[in-house]
Design an enzyme around this catalytic site. Structure first.
Site, PDB file in Angstrom:
ATOM      1  N   LYS A 202       0.540  -1.311  -0.015  1.00 48.04           N
ATOM      2  CA  LYS A 202      -0.047   0.433  -0.412  1.00 48.04           C
ATOM      3  C   LYS A 202       0.384   1.258   0.087  1.00 48.04           C
ATOM      4  O   LYS A 202       2.068   1.538   0.979  1.00 48.04           O
ATOM      5  CB  LYS A 202      -0.865   0.243   0.921  1.00 48.04           C
ATOM      6  CG  LYS A 202      -1.972   1.012   1.170  1.00 48.04           C
ATOM      7  CD  LYS A 202      -2.860   1.131   2.355  1.00 48.04           C
ATOM      8  CE  LYS A 202      -3.808   2.143   2.891  1.00 48.04           C
ATOM      9  NZ  LYS A 202      -4.252   2.294   3.455  1.00 48.04           N
ATOM     10  N   LYS A 254      -1.505  -1.398  -3.856  1.00 49.58           N
ATOM     11  CA  LYS A 254      -3.470  -0.416  -3.785  1.00 49.58           C
ATOM     12  C   LYS A 254      -2.628   0.982  -3.440  1.00 49.58           C
ATOM     13  O   LYS A 254      -1.564   1.157  -2.908  1.00 49.58           O
ATOM     14  CB  LYS A 254      -3.537  -0.560  -2.682  1.00 49.58           C
ATOM     15  CG  LYS A 254      -4.987   0.337  -2.405  1.00 49.58           C
ATOM     16  CD  LYS A 254      -5.428   0.727  -1.119  1.00 49.58           C
ATOM     17  CE  LYS A 254      -6.010   1.968  -0.238  1.00 49.58           C
ATOM     18  NZ  LYS A 254      -6.587   2.070   1.197  1.00 49.58           N
TER      19      LYS A 254
HETATM   20  C1  PBG Z   1      -7.111   3.627   5.734  1.00 50.80           C
HETATM   21  C2  PBG Z   1      -7.223   3.766   4.294  1.00 50.80           C
HETATM   22  C3  PBG Z   1      -7.720   4.548   3.093  1.00 50.80           C
HETATM   23  C4  PBG Z   1      -8.246   3.908   2.372  1.00 50.80           C
HETATM   24  C5  PBG Z   1      -8.895   2.590   2.089  1.00 50.80           C
HETATM   25  N1  PBG Z   1      -8.254   2.380   3.784  1.00 50.80           N
HETATM   26  C6  PBG Z   1      -6.714   5.784   3.344  1.00 50.80           C
HETATM   27  C7  PBG Z   1      -5.501   5.926   3.203  1.00 50.80           C
HETATM   28  O1  PBG Z   1      -4.852   5.231   3.448  1.00 50.80           O
HETATM   29  O2  PBG Z   1      -5.176   6.959   3.710  1.00 50.80           O
HETATM   30  C8  PBG Z   1      -8.389   4.989   0.770  1.00 50.80           C
HETATM   31  C9  PBG Z   1      -8.794   3.782  -0.226  1.00 50.80           C
HETATM   32  C10 PBG Z   1      -9.633   5.027  -1.377  1.00 50.80           C
HETATM   33  O3  PBG Z   1      -9.187   6.255  -2.016  1.00 50.80           O
HETATM   34  O4  PBG Z   1     -10.619   4.324  -2.396  1.00 50.80           O
HETATM   35  N2  PBG Z   1      -8.299   3.013   5.976  1.00 50.80           N
END
Ligand code: PBG
Length: 333
Positions: A202, A254
């Site tokens: 991520k 991601k």
């Molecule tokens: C954190 C989380 C995020 C997203 C999913 N889980 C935000 C981040 O890491 O700041 C982003 C998902 C998206 O942008 O659609 N709980």
């Protein structure tokens, strides 16, 4: 004198593109509703569902309207839903994440009751929606994200989500050791059948912008001390190997579209299913361009999700999931 035409010979790739039927026969990748997962937002204290300005078509749900969305997702044949929740009250340790009557835990139980036999009810396991500082973990007195103290909270959160009936917990916080700690906590409490999805690779991405609106994020600053550097490709393989060794049942890359190289790498080496998340900013870009008439919306959506599958994702989290599944059903009939 006649000019002779060049002769391409016998090799004519265009033959396989010549008719709809030929293209259909030779398509290397297909989309199916079962591999699509719909992310959903539920907000405590709403009396009616509320639009999210930066994500046209996506809502902050009430508990009631969430049930409707889950049931639509099941009717569309989706593989799952991924639940995110926005509590009324936030604090330093994200207490509402572990309260049995916290909004996310209530929503999990609602979703399981609504469609738990038809699809996989997945829950985001991270503290950022629940902390008043907006970070994915708890902080040290100096304000840094405290990895190991956060793991204790994640273990507690996993137990609360499992008790609510979650089939799968999605660890999106990027703390070191999170998969192993959560796996042990679940197993010790008899929840050995609850699956763990590791957001293994991520990245610290600008494409999460609209999501932060959707969850009313309190974050100031960024997540670069825990999420991956967009410059890094090799490191994704390391994260994936660690998470699989710690017991991840599914690993994720991601965002998706700017990371298809990473996704292809991960798909090539992973021994567990690979998921990819077409995140909020990717959704917003397509919607915004389509709203201007600059791209064809339906074709762009299909092509974007197909490309994520083609790169190697077994599952795709996408805000388009239910609508896309309906198009796929039409195509068939
Ligand atoms: C954190 C989380 C995020 C997203 C999913 N889980 C935000 C981040 O890491 O700041 C982003 C998902 C998206 O942008 O659609 N709980």
């Amino acid at each position: 004198m006649t000019t002779s035409l060049p002769r391409p010979g016998r090799v004519r790739p265009r033959r396989l593109r010549s008719t709809t039927a030929m293209r259909r026969l030779t398509a290397e990748t297909r989309l199916h509703p079962a591999e699509l997962v719909l992310p959903l937002f539920v907000r405590e204290g709403l009396t009616e569902a509320r639009p999210i300005a930066s994500m046209p078509g996506v809502l902050q749900h009430t508990r009631d309207s969430l049930k409707g969305a889950v049931s639509d997702a099941a009717a569309a044949g989706l593989g799952g839903v991924m639940l995110f929740a926005i509590p009324e009250v936030r604090d330093a340790v994200g207490s509402q994440a572990t309260a049995p009557d916290g909004i996310l835990n209530l929503a999990i139980a609602d979703a399981v009751a609504e469609a738990g036999d038809a699809l996989v009810v997945q829950a985001d396991l991270c503290l950022d929606e629940f902390t008043d500082h907006g970070h994915c973990g708890v902080l040290t007195p100096a304000g840094a994200v405290d990895n190991d103290a956060t793991l204790v909270r994640y273990a507690e959160m996993a137990l609360a989500q499992a008790a609510a009936g979650a089939h799968l917990v999605g660890l999106s916080g990027m703390m070191d050791g999170q998969v192993g700690v959560v796996r042990d906590a679940l197993d010790d409490a008899g929840h050995d059948q609850v699956a763990v999805l590791a957001y293994a690779a991520k990245y610290a991405s600008a494409f999460y912008g609209p999501f932060r609106d959707a969850v009313e994020s309190q974050l100031e600053g960024d997540r670069r001390t825990y999420q991956m550097d967009p410059a890094n490709r090799r490191e994704a393989a390391r994260e994936v190997a660690i998470d699989i060794a710690e017991g991840a049942d599914v690993v994720m890359v991601k965002p998706a579209m700017s990371y298809l190289d990473v996704l292809a790498d991960v798909a090539a080496v992973s021994t567990v299913p690979v998921s990819a998340y077409q995140v909020s900013g990717e959704y917003a870009m397509i919607e915004a361009a389509a709203a201007h008439g600059w791209i064809e919306r339906e074709r762009a959506i299909l092509e974007s999700v197909l490309s994520i599958r083609r790169a190697g994702a077994d599952h795709v989290l996408t805000y388009f999931a239910t609508e896309l599944a309906a198009w796929l059903a039409e195509e068939k009939s």
